[in-house]
Enzyme design. Structure first.
Site, short mmCIF file in Angstrom:
data_model
loop_
_atom_site.label_atom_id
_atom_site.label_comp_id
_atom_site.label_asym_id
_atom_site.label_seq_id
_atom_site.Cartn_x
_atom_site.Cartn_y
_atom_site.Cartn_z
N LEU A 91 0.82 -1.20 0.00
CA LEU A 91 0.00 0.00 0.00
C LEU A 91 0.86 1.26 0.00
CD1 LEU A 91 -2.67 1.51 0.14
CD2 LEU A 91 -2.67 1.16 2.62
N VAL B 162 8.23 2.78 13.39
CA VAL B 162 7.17 3.53 14.06
C VAL B 162 7.12 3.28 15.56
CG1 VAL B 162 5.71 3.77 12.02
CG2 VAL B 162 5.47 1.74 13.48
N ALA C 136 2.53 -1.87 9.05
CA ALA C 136 1.80 -2.94 9.73
C ALA C 136 2.59 -4.24 9.67
CB ALA C 136 0.42 -3.15 9.10
N TYR C 137 2.39 -5.06 10.69
CA TYR C 137 2.85 -6.45 10.68
C TYR C 137 1.69 -7.25 10.12
CZ TYR C 137 4.74 -10.87 12.59
OH TYR C 137 5.24 -12.15 12.76
N THR C 138 1.84 -7.75 8.90
CA THR C 138 0.72 -8.38 8.20
C THR C 138 0.87 -9.88 7.99
OG1 THR C 138 1.73 -7.81 6.06
CG2 THR C 138 0.14 -6.24 6.99
N TYR D 32 -3.11 -11.41 14.87
CA TYR D 32 -3.06 -10.26 13.97
C TYR D 32 -4.26 -9.34 14.21
CZ TYR D 32 -3.65 -7.67 9.58
OH TYR D 32 -3.85 -6.68 8.64
N LYS E 270 -4.21 -5.45 15.70
CA LYS E 270 -4.75 -4.34 14.92
C LYS E 270 -5.88 -3.63 15.67
CE LYS E 270 -3.90 -3.19 11.22
NZ LYS E 270 -2.98 -2.11 10.76
#
Length: 305
Positions: free
Chosen positions: A15, A40, A71-73, A136, A140
């Site tokens: 993204l 971050v 993000a950790y995806t 996950y 989030k």
């Protein structure tokens, strides 16, 4: 959509890279550092990056907005590495929101359909109760709480089933498997809204422009996904069709036939009504977007997958 200066943590992800590419075609400017350049979870680094954004915006006369795509995806890996997933998905947004609050800069934080249980039978609204079933999803959801409780002028945008030209994703995986297997079994009992990163990026920029213009939506949580819904089976068949392959080679199966470390939501379609009500442009249908994606990237996909 001129007059914007964006800081996009997570700039090396699918993204983040799409947002940076979109800037090259538009009137806004963006700095999109990857995690190696901007962690971050490190307050000092975030303070410096946000201060630089503010200075750059002041010099250019643009409006500064932070769009957090970091993000950790790795959904399955998070089950055994929840501490790291929490650091990136919860502590990171907390740091960003605190720094944005202190600088009085707006923040748009990208979240996921995995914050819901997946037990519903209608598209989820932003205010529906959360019930994440995976590490996950839990991390989030914690990130959303951190942002909303920070006092920052912040908006959360949930999306889901995201794919694009960069990084690893389901669509690219299916492209690779089409050339390797005569038949492919794909689950047909998980339903969501496939979303092309280019469409999501355009939506985020539109939202950022609205916020910068003093017209930020009253709702602080919004959903932005491709219109309509599909199962992974439907999506895989559509990929085969776009490749000119016989979609009948894709066979349906149940989730129980492919056990994974992290449980997946059975139904995670997100309602676009609040997005539309805020005056934002609804994303096109997921099927139309997939065709556009292949029209733009088919040669690249064939060469790299």
């Amino acid at each position: 959509m001129g007059g914007l200066s964006l800081l996009v943590p997570g700039g090396s992800g699918q993204l983040g890279r799409e947002l940076a590419a979109l800037a090259g075609e538009s009137e806004f400017e963006v700095r999109a550092p990857g995690s190696a350049e901007l962690d971050v979870t490190e307050t000092g680094a975030v303070v410096e990056a946000v201060a630089e954004l503010a200075a750059r915006a002041a010099e250019s006369g643009r409006s500064p907005v932070v769009v957090n795509a970091a993000a950790y995806t790795a959904v399955d890996a998070a089950e055994s590495d929840e501490e790291r997933a929490f650091a990136v998905n919860a502590d990171g947004p907390r740091v960003l929101a605190a720094v944005c609050s202190s600088r009085r800069l707006p923040l748009v934080h990208v979240s996921t359909d995995y914050v819901f249980s997946g037990d519903g039978d209608r598209p989820y609204l932003p205010e529906d109760a959360l019930g994440p079933r995976s590490a996950y999803g839990r991390t989030k959801a914690a990130g959303e709480d951190a942002v909303l409780g920070s006092g920052a002028r912040a908006w959360i945008v949930r999306s889901g089933w995201v794919y694009g030209a960069h990084g690893r994703n389901f669509v690219k995986t299916i492209v690779g498997l089409e050339g390797e297997r005569d038949e492919l079994s794909v689950v047909d009992d998980q339903i969501g809204g496939p979303t092309w990163t280019a469409d999501l990026a355009a939506g985020l920029v539109e939202l950022a422009g609205m916020i910068a213009g003093g017209r930020g939506p009253e709702r602080r949580i919004l959903h932005c996904t491709g219109a309509g819904q599909a199962s992974w089976f439907d999506l895989a068949r559509a990929v085969f069709t776009e490749l000119g392959a016989d979609p009948e080679r894709v066979k349906p199966c149940g989730t129980e036939e492919f056990p994974r470390p992290a449980p997946r939501p059975g139904y995670s379609v997100l309602s676009a009504e609040p997005w539309r009500e805020a005056g934002l442009t609804p994303l096109r249908s997921w099927r139309e977007a997939l065709t556009a994606f292949f029209a733009k990237h088919a040669d690249q996909l064939r060469a790299t997958v």
